[in-house]
Motif scaffolding. Structure first.
Motif, PDB file in Angstrom:
ATOM      1  N   ALA A 129       0.848  -1.206   0.000  1.00  0.00           N
ATOM      2  CA  ALA A 129       0.000   0.000   0.000  1.00  0.00           C
ATOM      3  C   ALA A 129       0.879   1.250   0.000  1.00  0.00           C
ATOM      4  N   ASN A 130       1.981   1.211   0.743  1.00  0.00           N
ATOM      5  CA  ASN A 130       2.885   2.380   0.755  1.00  0.00           C
ATOM      6  C   ASN A 130       3.550   2.590  -0.610  1.00  0.00           C
ATOM      7  N   GLN A 131       3.879   1.465  -1.281  1.00  0.00           N
ATOM      8  CA  GLN A 131       4.443   1.598  -2.655  1.00  0.00           C
ATOM      9  C   GLN A 131       3.406   2.228  -3.589  1.00  0.00           C
ATOM     10  N   ILE A 132       2.148   1.810  -3.416  1.00  0.00           N
ATOM     11  CA  ILE A 132       1.070   2.353  -4.256  1.00  0.00           C
ATOM     12  C   ILE A 132       0.928   3.860  -4.002  1.00  0.00           C
ATOM     13  N   ILE A 133       0.996   4.242  -2.737  1.00  0.00           N
ATOM     14  CA  ILE A 133       0.894   5.671  -2.382  1.00  0.00           C
ATOM     15  C   ILE A 133       2.028   6.446  -3.050  1.00  0.00           C
ATOM     16  N   LYS A 134       3.246   5.888  -3.009  1.00  0.00           N
ATOM     17  CA  LYS A 134       4.393   6.586  -3.614  1.00  0.00           C
ATOM     18  C   LYS A 134       4.210   6.694  -5.136  1.00  0.00           C
ATOM     19  N   TYR A 135       3.764   5.591  -5.733  1.00  0.00           N
ATOM     20  CA  TYR A 135       3.546   5.573  -7.193  1.00  0.00           C
ATOM     21  C   TYR A 135       2.505   6.622  -7.601  1.00  0.00           C
ATOM     22  N   LEU A 136       1.393   6.661  -6.875  1.00  0.00           N
ATOM     23  CA  LEU A 136       0.333   7.628  -7.211  1.00  0.00           C
ATOM     24  C   LEU A 136       0.821   9.057  -6.996  1.00  0.00           C
ATOM     25  N   ASP A 137       1.599   9.248  -5.937  1.00  0.00           N
ATOM     26  CA  ASP A 137       2.133  10.594  -5.677  1.00  0.00           C
ATOM     27  C   ASP A 137       3.033  11.038  -6.839  1.00  0.00           C
ATOM     28  N   GLN A 139       2.897   9.942  -9.923  1.00  0.00           N
ATOM     29  CA  GLN A 139       2.035  10.133 -11.099  1.00  0.00           C
ATOM     30  C   GLN A 139       1.330  11.484 -11.072  1.00  0.00           C
ATOM     31  N   LEU A 140       1.030  11.951  -9.870  1.00  0.00           N
ATOM     32  CA  LEU A 140       0.274  13.207  -9.741  1.00  0.00           C
ATOM     33  C   LEU A 140       1.183  14.431  -9.594  1.00  0.00           C
ATOM     34  N   SER A 141       2.502  14.196  -9.707  1.00  0.00           N
ATOM     35  CA  SER A 141       3.425  15.323  -9.480  1.00  0.00           C
ATOM     36  C   SER A 141       3.328  16.367 -10.586  1.00  0.00           C
ATOM     37  N   ASN A 142       2.904  15.957 -11.785  1.00  0.00           N
ATOM     38  CA  ASN A 142       2.851  16.936 -12.880  1.00  0.00           C
ATOM     39  C   ASN A 142       1.470  17.021 -13.527  1.00  0.00           C
ATOM     40  N   LYS A 143       0.466  16.550 -12.815  1.00  0.00           N
ATOM     41  CA  LYS A 143      -0.876  16.715 -13.370  1.00  0.00           C
ATOM     42  C   LYS A 143      -1.908  16.830 -12.251  1.00  0.00           C
ATOM     43  N   LYS A 144      -3.021  17.451 -12.613  1.00  0.00           N
ATOM     44  CA  LYS A 144      -4.044  17.717 -11.595  1.00  0.00           C
ATOM     45  C   LYS A 144      -4.775  16.431 -11.207  1.00  0.00           C
ATOM     46  N   TYR A 145      -5.131  15.657 -12.223  1.00  0.00           N
ATOM     47  CA  TYR A 145      -5.873  14.410 -11.992  1.00  0.00           C
ATOM     48  C   TYR A 145      -5.097  13.248 -12.617  1.00  0.00           C
ATOM     49  N   LEU A 146      -5.560  12.044 -12.414  1.00  0.00           N
ATOM     50  CA  LEU A 146      -4.790  10.878 -12.876  1.00  0.00           C
ATOM     51  C   LEU A 146      -4.596  10.870 -14.382  1.00  0.00           C
ATOM     52  N   CYS A 147      -5.574  11.403 -15.130  1.00  0.00           N
ATOM     53  CA  CYS A 147      -5.440  11.409 -16.591  1.00  0.00           C
ATOM     54  C   CYS A 147      -5.223  12.816 -17.136  1.00  0.00           C
ATOM     55  N   GLY A 148      -4.670  13.695 -16.356  1.00  0.00           N
ATOM     56  CA  GLY A 148      -4.378  15.042 -16.870  1.00  0.00           C
ATOM     57  C   GLY A 148      -5.214  16.103 -16.179  1.00  0.00           C
ATOM     58  N   ASP A 149      -5.728  17.043 -17.007  1.00  0.00           N
ATOM     59  CA  ASP A 149      -6.434  18.199 -16.422  1.00  0.00           C
ATOM     60  C   ASP A 149      -7.871  17.898 -16.033  1.00  0.00           C
ATOM     61  N   LEU A 170      -2.335   4.146   7.465  1.00  0.00           N
ATOM     62  CA  LEU A 170      -1.355   4.547   6.444  1.00  0.00           C
ATOM     63  C   LEU A 170      -1.089   6.047   6.584  1.00  0.00           C
ATOM     64  N   SER A 171       0.043   6.469   6.027  1.00  0.00           N
ATOM     65  CA  SER A 171       0.387   7.891   6.127  1.00  0.00           C
ATOM     66  C   SER A 171       0.568   8.496   4.735  1.00  0.00           C
ATOM     67  N   LEU A 172       0.134   9.749   4.603  1.00  0.00           N
ATOM     68  CA  LEU A 172       0.364  10.478   3.339  1.00  0.00           C
ATOM     69  C   LEU A 172       1.340  11.626   3.584  1.00  0.00           C
ATOM     70  N   GLU A 173       2.065  11.526   4.682  1.00  0.00           N
ATOM     71  CA  GLU A 173       2.961  12.623   5.070  1.00  0.00           C
ATOM     72  C   GLU A 173       3.948  12.986   3.965  1.00  0.00           C
ATOM     73  N   LYS A 174       4.456  11.941   3.263  1.00  0.00           N
ATOM     74  CA  LYS A 174       5.452  12.220   2.228  1.00  0.00           C
ATOM     75  C   LYS A 174       4.828  12.265   0.839  1.00  0.00           C
ATOM     76  N   ALA A 175       3.516  12.406   0.779  1.00  0.00           N
ATOM     77  CA  ALA A 175       2.828  12.355  -0.525  1.00  0.00           C
ATOM     78  C   ALA A 175       2.057  13.649  -0.750  1.00  0.00           C
ATOM     79  N   TRP A 181      -4.474  16.131  -4.421  1.00  0.00           N
ATOM     80  CA  TRP A 181      -5.502  15.467  -5.256  1.00  0.00           C
ATOM     81  C   TRP A 181      -6.684  15.005  -4.387  1.00  0.00           C
ATOM     82  N   LEU A 182      -6.349  14.363  -3.275  1.00  0.00           N
ATOM     83  CA  LEU A 182      -7.363  13.816  -2.371  1.00  0.00           C
ATOM     84  C   LEU A 182      -8.255  14.932  -1.825  1.00  0.00           C
ATOM     85  N   GLY A 183      -7.632  16.033  -1.399  1.00  0.00           N
ATOM     86  CA  GLY A 183      -8.382  17.158  -0.828  1.00  0.00           C
ATOM     87  C   GLY A 183      -9.336  17.757  -1.854  1.00  0.00           C
TER      88      GLY A 183
END
Ligand SMILES: N[C@@H](CCC(=O)N[C@@H](CS)C(=O)NCC(=O)O)C(=O)O
Length: 204
Positions: A129-137, A139-149, A170-175, A181-183
């Protein structure tokens, strides 16, 4: 439309879609805690004994992400025109169903419901789950949503397990990107309404 469900992650996805796309529906709660999903009436609707099920006036549809895709195709809401983006969106739906859902579900099971604790299983699934959180973070570093704008059914599908990350220990402290995105999704009027609909109790 008729939505058969319970206050769970997979029903929540469909509920959010119906509220976002302003589709009229009637909700039929199926109490999976008391085993209503295994009774003859519900098995006649879905012989797999699982919620959610959506009746679109013609057919009973199962599998939350498949329901999302089908609803998006019918209503024209929540899909992306660009074929590359469409392929990415479908990949996210598969990723959610094959990777995020199962591992987050196991974290919930081993941390909240298991009668006999299994620290090794919990550590393994929390690790993934932590790897998934890092991967999603990432992926979202250069876009607003998972598939872009544009907000899409990919975001609707991935949101609910992340929404309850604290409940899963789980923690999102480093994400920071994932947190942003979540907010944003949490505060969308349709998400707020869906959370109120379930009284903010989301479990698997
Ligand atoms: N892959 C299915 C999973 C459906 C599922 O596991 N539903 C759970 C609640 S979220 C359920 O009905 N559990 C009752 C049971 O298994 O007896 C989907 O995405 O719709």
């Amino acid at each position: 439309m008729k939505l058969y469900g319970f206050d769970t992650i997979n029903t929540f996805k469909v509920l959010v879609f119906l509220l976002e796309a302003k589709v009229e529906f009637k909700y039929f709660p199926i109490n999976i805690r008391t085993g209503e999903q295994h009774g003859p009436e519900f098995l006649a609707i879905n012989s797999a004994g699982k919620v959610p099920v959506l009746f679109d006036g013609k057919r009973h549809q199962t599998e939350s992400n498949s329901i999302l895709l089908s609803l998006a195709q019918k209503t024209g809401w929540g899909l992306l025109d660009d074929p590359n983006m469409h392929d990415q969106l479908v990949a996210w739906l598969f990723y959610q169903a094959s990777t995020q859902g199962p591992h987050f579900g196991q974290v919930e099971h081993w941390s909240r419901f298991a009668e006999i604790p299994n620290p090794e299983a919990l550590a393994r699934h929390r690790g993934v789950a932590n790897q998934i959180i890092k991967y999603l973070d990432d992926q979202l570093s250069n876009k607003k949503y998972l598939c872009g704008d544009a907000y899409s059914i990919a975001d609707i599908a991935l949101f609910p397990w992340l929404h309850i990350y604290e409940h899963l220990g789980l923690s999102l402290e480093k994400a920071e990107h994932l947190t942003r995105w979540l907010g944003g999704i949490r505060n969308r009027p349709a998400t707020v309404k869906a959370r109120a609909f379930f009284g903010d109790h989301l479990t698997f």
